[in-house]
Scaffold this active site. Structure first.
Site, PDB file in Angstrom:
ATOM      1  N   TYR A   1       0.811  -1.239   0.000  1.00  0.00           N
ATOM      2  CA  TYR A   1       0.000   0.000   0.000  1.00  0.00           C
ATOM      3  C   TYR A   1       0.835   1.275   0.000  1.00  0.00           C
ATOM      4  O   TYR A   1       2.038   1.211   0.140  1.00  0.00           O
ATOM      5  CB  TYR A   1      -1.089  -0.026   1.060  1.00  0.00           C
ATOM      6  CG  TYR A   1      -0.738  -0.040   2.529  1.00  0.00           C
ATOM      7  CD1 TYR A   1       0.492   0.334   3.020  1.00  0.00           C
ATOM      8  CD2 TYR A   1      -1.720  -0.423   3.446  1.00  0.00           C
ATOM      9  CE1 TYR A   1       0.750   0.338   4.378  1.00  0.00           C
ATOM     10  CE2 TYR A   1      -1.471  -0.428   4.806  1.00  0.00           C
ATOM     11  CZ  TYR A   1      -0.226  -0.043   5.261  1.00  0.00           C
ATOM     12  OH  TYR A   1       0.015  -0.038   6.594  1.00  0.00           O
ATOM     13  N   GLU A   2       0.168   2.386  -0.230  1.00  0.00           N
ATOM     14  CA  GLU A   2       0.852   3.678  -0.442  1.00  0.00           C
ATOM     15  C   GLU A   2       1.845   3.604  -1.602  1.00  0.00           C
ATOM     16  O   GLU A   2       2.886   4.262  -1.575  1.00  0.00           O
ATOM     17  CB  GLU A   2       1.583   4.152   0.826  1.00  0.00           C
ATOM     18  CG  GLU A   2       0.749   4.243   2.075  1.00  0.00           C
ATOM     19  CD  GLU A   2      -0.355   5.292   1.992  1.00  0.00           C
ATOM     20  OE1 GLU A   2      -0.320   6.130   1.059  1.00  0.00           O
ATOM     21  OE2 GLU A   2      -1.256   5.268   2.845  1.00  0.00           O
TER      22      GLU A   2
END
Lengths: 591, 591
Positions: B431-432
């Protein structure tokens, strides 16, 4: 998106026929004089069909449902028992068992391939028949004739499944701490009492009897691992009554939910000695070595299955413009995704060559007509077994994790089906002896114990192939450097250990991995050269194989630099000092 | 066996006071003229107490229970809401927010440390407040005054939580494919319609309002990512009525079960523009950079928590005789276990130095009185952010897996509590922005885009420290070699890319990891030298730190050899050819 498992039959044919020339090797053995490539292909095709069509469809449901434990009984997930019945009907348990015990007498190398495909299709399910051949081999080698008569055929046919009961709560890697007791009885049998944990398939609903092979201690036994004996205790006794063994629970695990990992309580269970009293570990190791080879094949299978799903997704998922492309492209065109996928492919295909090579060694060690050669094959197999177990399961887990990464955020979602492979694969680095134990076994017993004789025998095989054919010259040079390093390090470690006996333990892992890379590099050199020589017959397939060989040496093999640098450093500047308690909190907690 | 989390306060003090001299650095900034070491210690002690006593006890239950979704509502696990209320009462959300918006105005470096400890204690819970500061910073930088007046204080106080709504089913890494539409209204507001997935904290029962920051497209927007705008859509509108946003489900994930990962359906939801129309990505990136730094800190925290459990187990579990010992010994005395634990420790403590260094850069970039220096600090932060995100989360996951390995078979059992860390840590690599995206961002935008100017600025810092102090000479030399290689490779890649523009994409990952090792090596050199100079004041603690520095260079840092070898190979002999479809099954499937 197709989510099923495609058996890698073309690659098995390449590995067995073209690189290892397995049919020729096997036909030279009296026991396998009838083997030819066509027969092997047929067996693998059938095995692949069974794995893909019967076992693979139960993989996700096995993970989701898991096993249920109620009042001493274990229910396996829906469909498991039926698939197992089909497995037995088709004769798969008996594949590599001897014809005189109802087996098909086919080579072990095919059994290795079968178990790679089964593990790829459904690791949890495969745990049940997974120990079958080991138990068979152990009984065949060490069982008294009456015991063989009672159990061998039932095991070969799969009618009864078997377990290995080693671990106890206080005795995991250290079997010397076992407490289970075996009391001799007047009739020559024994009574077992004790508690075992982590017993795969210790209880289930697939067969009406389960044959437990149990490590235990006789009353007059020596302390430690030398005092262990191996006993056979069936769930159901010959007279049809239940034996004194009870499942007291099953583990709630990170993965392989379809496999029942049981705690067993033995209470005055009737049992029979297998092999000599006090020689239980030796008898058990007949199971362990074959089992460790199979665990390596599990690593390959799980990586292959995860890789196939990642490939399918990468061919379908569109995201962003690939470098040089005009619009959004499938992620297979993105270099970062290509690298994830190619590294997996190199590790998988190299590993398949290696496990099949070891499977052939098992056949040769058993059936070569020359006793000296049998011993040499056996030594080679012993040498490579810890490498296969540890190196291929480490990379199997890594490959499954990288396959997950190809899916991005979707990979983290259970329904996508990829994260199960990573959870399932994680256990292979632990069971049948943790990978750390494998490294110590490898360096201390297989390399240093005989002054590197077995290492040099192995390296001579590699060197002969480097010099023995044309093509991939630069790759051959890289491999030769690694061979030279490995050989030099073995001598250096032997020397250094005289002054500092603990040193080998700190580089055992690096030595095992370095050997693993040499073995994989060796296999890729052979595969790449074969691909070059066959290029004209099928440019697409062999071109792809040759490219993979080049990729392997450019990206994957480079880890030898890291490993060599660590070992070299420890040999030249010595081990770095270790903090007394390793702990950065100690001072704070004391204060 | 103690299973709680011990905040690494002594190590934070070492990192902040002794190595980075954070109090002096911060005091030079007008905004932090009041900061001293004592205040920082007090804040961290309180933060640690909160993490260990309030949040950590909810970690296992959060994993076991997960979130429940019913008729559009999400219930978080038992205890989560109460812990969040305590978090707000104690003022933690406002820690690094500006006093004019109700914040405490404390330095970002403390916020980084807070989030390392919270993630260590309970990653799932920490996801809820995790985006709070990013949303605050984004609104503070780009929000119109009315919007700030309405939302900033509520966010700073934690009274309302925030989300980042980016991903859609067809648009993950590739935000240019977003379809959510924003229609302008006569009153200056907008109406949002579209579907978002993977929205952390998109719905929950911790706060009565949730502030969604949503990427969407205006009717006249350019295609691709240049056409994106950022809009604020609260769950509850200023008049108290529900806005047109509905949670349509939550994901069933491998880990972070306590965190609700939601699908959101926006249907004519009222929203307000944040920043300029069509400049949504730029506004969003204010959130993304701080968020990526925090994700790096999550990697450190999860590794630390897993390491603590493995240490505790290794000090207690007895198995086998350690080399040179008389009887069975705790496994902490076994070299193989020591290696597992020391590698984790080196990676964790080096990473803590690195995230704190970056946290200080965030403070300097915001508050340095010299605009030129502010820009330089900002550039340094941008340079190191993808390295921190990708390198520290890769190793966070690896460390959690190695901690599990220390437990052997027990590590695979859910009740032991260690496997959760591995499952939780796995998401941080995705994620990110996946770690692959980070590598491309790093090499293409942070290294090659300005001809290596930022890289050389960074390497000059490292070189100055290598030459600037005494001690650890050999380690300094190893680091200098890696610095030289990195510098040479950047030039080589620039040159090679002129002829083969795709080449950088194939070595981006290796370049990021090499930079990560240089950064960690730099930190360990500084830490090791500080330990040497302070040795007399506390020989046990500083001796342990010095030993860890030596261990780092002997074992962990050696990966630079592998990475350099790959890059060198690609630059000298060129990229290996890639098979057209990468696939070993293609020929078979076609045939």
């Amino acid at each position: 998106m197709t989510m099923h498992y495609t058996p890698p039959l073309r690659d098995f044919a390449f590995v067995l026929d073209e690189v290892l020339q397995a049919p020729q090797v096997l036909r030279a053995l009296p026991a396998h004089a009838e083997i030819d490539g066509e027969l092997m292909r047929q067996v693998l095709e059938e095995a692949g069909r069974f794995a893909a069509h019967v076992v693979a469809p139960l993989n996700a449901i096995g993970d989701r449902e898991g096993c249920r434990f109620e009042r001493g009984m274990v229910s396996t997930p829906l469909g498991f028992a039926q698939a197992y019945a089909q497995f037995c009907e088709a004769g798969w348990p008996a594949l590599a068992c001897a014809p005189e015990h109802g087996g098909q007498g086919l080579p072990h190398v095919l059994d290795c391939a079968l178990y790679e495909m089964l593990s790829a299709a459904n690791h949890g399910w495969t745990m049940y028949p997974g120990l079958l051949h080991g138990a068979y081999a152990c009984l065949a080698a060490h069982g008294a004739p009456e015991l063989q008569a009672r159990y061998l055929e039932k095991i070969a046919s799969g009618q009864w499944l078997a377990t290995m009961c080693l671990t106890e709560a206080q005795a995991g890697s250290d079997l010397g701490q076992l407490r289970t007791r075996a009391l001799p009885q007047a009739d020559g049998s024994y009574r077992l009492t004790g508690d075992k944990i982590f017993i795969s398939g210790g209880e289930h609903d697939l067969t009406d009897n389960i044959v437990h092979l149990v490590l235990a201690r006789l009353p007059d036994a020596l302390p430690g691992s030398k005092g262990l004996s191996l006993l056979l205790a069936p769930r159901v006794l010959p007279d049809g009554s239940r034996n004194g063994v009870q499942c007291t629970g099953i583990e709630h695990k990170m993965g392989i939910h379809g496999s029942a990992t049981c705690s067993l309580h033995f209470e005055n269970a009737q049992a029979w000695m297998v092999g000599e009293p006090g020689r239980g570990l030796a008898a058990m190791f007949v199971m362990m070595n074959a089992a460790r080879l199979h665990v390596g094949a599990q690593g390959v299978g799980l990586a292959e299955a995860a890789w196939q799903r990642a490939m399918a997704y990468a061919k379908e998922r569109r995201q962003s413009r690939a470098p040089g492309a005009a619009g959004t492209d499938v992620i297979l065109r993105h270099p970062a995704v290509q690298k994830l996928l190619m590294e997996q492919r190199c590790r998988i295909e190299g590993a398949r060559l290696l496990t099949c090579w070891a499977g052939l060694l098992l056949d040769l060690a058993e059936h070569d007509s020359d006793a000296t050669l049998r011993r040499r094959h056996h030594e080679r197999l012993e040498f490579i077994t810890p490498v296969i177990k540890a190196f291929l399961t480490d990379q199997g887990f890594q490959c499954a994790s990288r396959a997950l990464q190809v899916f991005g955020g979707h990979g983290y979602v259970v329904e996508t089906g990829i994260e199960q492979f990573m959870r399932d694969a994680r256990i292979t680095m632990i069971y049948e002896g943790t990978n750390e134990i494998q490294a110590i076994d490898f360096l201390m017993r297989k390399v240093l114990a005989d002054d590197g004789r077995r290492l040099h025998d192995f390296l001579a095989l590699v060197e002969a192939d480097i010099d023995g054919a044309a093509g991939l010259v630069e790759q051959g040079r890289l491999l030769k450097d690694a061979v030279d390093n490995l050989s030099r390090f073995a001598i250096g470690i032997t020397d250094a250990a005289r002054e500092k006996p603990v040193l080998p333990y700190y580089v055992a892992d690096e030595m095992l991995r370095l050997t693993g890379h040499v073995a994989l590099g060796w296999m890729w050199l052979r595969a790449g050269r074969r691909a070059l020589s066959a290029l004209d017959s099928d440019p697409a397939w062999y071109g792809s194989k040759r490219d993979a060989a080049c990729y392997h040496f450019a990206f994957v093999f480079a880890e030898v630099q890291q490993l060599s640098s660590v070992i070299e450093g420890c040999l030249t500047t010595g081990l770095p000092p270790l903090p007394t308690d390793l702990d950065h909190h100690a001072a704070q907690e004391a204060g």
